[in-house]
Motif scaffolding. Structure first.
Motif, short mmCIF file in Angstrom:
data_model
loop_
_atom_site.label_atom_id
_atom_site.label_comp_id
_atom_site.label_asym_id
_atom_site.label_seq_id
_atom_site.Cartn_x
_atom_site.Cartn_y
_atom_site.Cartn_z
N UNK A 176 -0.68 -0.30 -12.25
CA UNK A 176 -1.31 0.78 -11.49
C UNK A 176 -1.29 2.08 -12.29
N UNK A 177 -0.18 2.35 -12.95
CA UNK A 177 -0.07 3.59 -13.73
C UNK A 177 -1.12 3.62 -14.83
N UNK A 178 -1.32 2.49 -15.50
CA UNK A 178 -2.32 2.44 -16.57
C UNK A 178 -3.71 2.75 -16.05
N UNK A 179 -4.01 2.32 -14.83
CA UNK A 179 -5.34 2.53 -14.27
C UNK A 179 -5.48 3.88 -13.57
N UNK A 180 -4.50 4.27 -12.81
CA UNK A 180 -4.67 5.39 -11.89
C UNK A 180 -4.07 6.73 -12.34
N UNK A 181 -3.12 6.71 -13.27
CA UNK A 181 -2.49 7.99 -13.66
C UNK A 181 -3.49 8.82 -14.47
N UNK A 182 -3.71 10.06 -14.03
CA UNK A 182 -4.68 10.91 -14.77
C UNK A 182 -4.20 11.27 -16.17
N UNK B 168 0.84 -1.20 0.00
CA UNK B 168 0.00 0.00 0.00
C UNK B 168 0.88 1.25 0.00
N UNK B 169 1.98 1.20 0.72
CA UNK B 169 2.90 2.33 0.77
C UNK B 169 3.45 2.65 -0.63
N UNK B 170 3.79 1.61 -1.39
CA UNK B 170 4.27 1.83 -2.76
C UNK B 170 3.17 2.45 -3.62
N UNK B 171 1.96 1.89 -3.53
CA UNK B 171 0.85 2.40 -4.33
C UNK B 171 0.58 3.87 -4.01
N UNK B 172 0.57 4.23 -2.75
CA UNK B 172 0.32 5.62 -2.36
C UNK B 172 1.44 6.53 -2.89
N UNK B 173 2.68 6.08 -2.81
CA UNK B 173 3.80 6.88 -3.33
C UNK B 173 3.65 7.09 -4.84
N UNK B 174 3.29 6.03 -5.56
CA UNK B 174 3.11 6.16 -7.01
C UNK B 174 1.94 7.07 -7.33
N UNK C 120 1.88 10.62 -9.43
CA UNK C 120 1.03 10.86 -10.60
C UNK C 120 -0.05 11.91 -10.36
N UNK C 121 -0.23 12.37 -9.14
CA UNK C 121 -1.27 13.34 -8.83
C UNK C 121 -2.66 12.73 -8.81
N UNK C 122 -2.76 11.48 -8.43
CA UNK C 122 -4.03 10.76 -8.39
C UNK C 122 -4.84 11.15 -7.16
N UNK C 123 -6.13 11.21 -7.28
CA UNK C 123 -7.01 11.44 -6.14
C UNK C 123 -6.89 10.27 -5.17
N UNK C 124 -6.69 10.54 -3.88
CA UNK C 124 -6.55 9.44 -2.93
C UNK C 124 -7.84 8.64 -2.75
#
Length: 159
Positions: free
Chosen positions: A153-159, A107-113, A117-121
């Motif tokens: 994760x980047x494919x899904x979450x990066x705006x 989870x720590x890695x996902x939150x850092x990524x 990327x400026x993703x909404x938490x």
């Protein structure tokens, strides 16, 4: 305990399930339940795209295990997952009495990524499994799978 070669094999399957989830429009998470003899008893992937944000594979595993396994089988089983359990799934895991968790990305890695990327938490505070279920043995992340998980994760979450 640390991530073993057998663990990596199961975690690679979790990453495949995560990729399948992403392809189907879901968030990229996949999980397996492996019994004490090494047999895969249940596998699933995220299924939240239809509007039910609780359809996480780890939660499905907990529900399946509660119905299909005796308590002694649950505690001896290992849950493998592409991403560390969220608080909801960690609680379900502990309440059902499942054993060890091994995960590919934390989870720590996902939150850092996501921060990068400026993703909404997410609407739920990202706590480590051990903060929610302190008696559950936990291993991860798996450095060998970090780049692949970050890409999913980047494919899904990066705006």
């Amino acid at each position: 305990m640390s991530i073993t070669a057998d663990d990596l094999q199961h975690l690679r399957r979790c990453v495949e399930l995560a990729r399948e989830a992403l392809t189907d429009g879901d968030e990229p998470f996949g999980s397996l339940l492996v019994d004490a003899d090494g047999a895969v008893r249940f596998e699933d992937r995220n299924r939240t795209s239809e509007g039910d944000a609780t359809r996480h594979p780890e939660f499905a595993i907990a529900r399946w295990a509660a119905t299909n396994l005796a308590p002694v089988q649950r505690v001896r089983a290992t849950v493998y997952t592409s991403g560390e359990h969220c608080p909801m799934c960690a609680a379900a895991h502990a309440w059902v009495g499942l054993g060890r968790v091994a995960y590919a990305a934390s989870s720590e890695q996902l939150i850092a990524w996501q921060t990068e990327w400026g993703t909404t938490p997410a609407p739920v505070l990202p706590l480590p499994i051990t903060a929610v279920a302190p008696k559950v043995p936990v291993d991860g992340p798996a450095p060998e799978l970090e780049a692949e998980m970050k890409a999913l994760y980047e494919e899904k979450f990066k705006p």
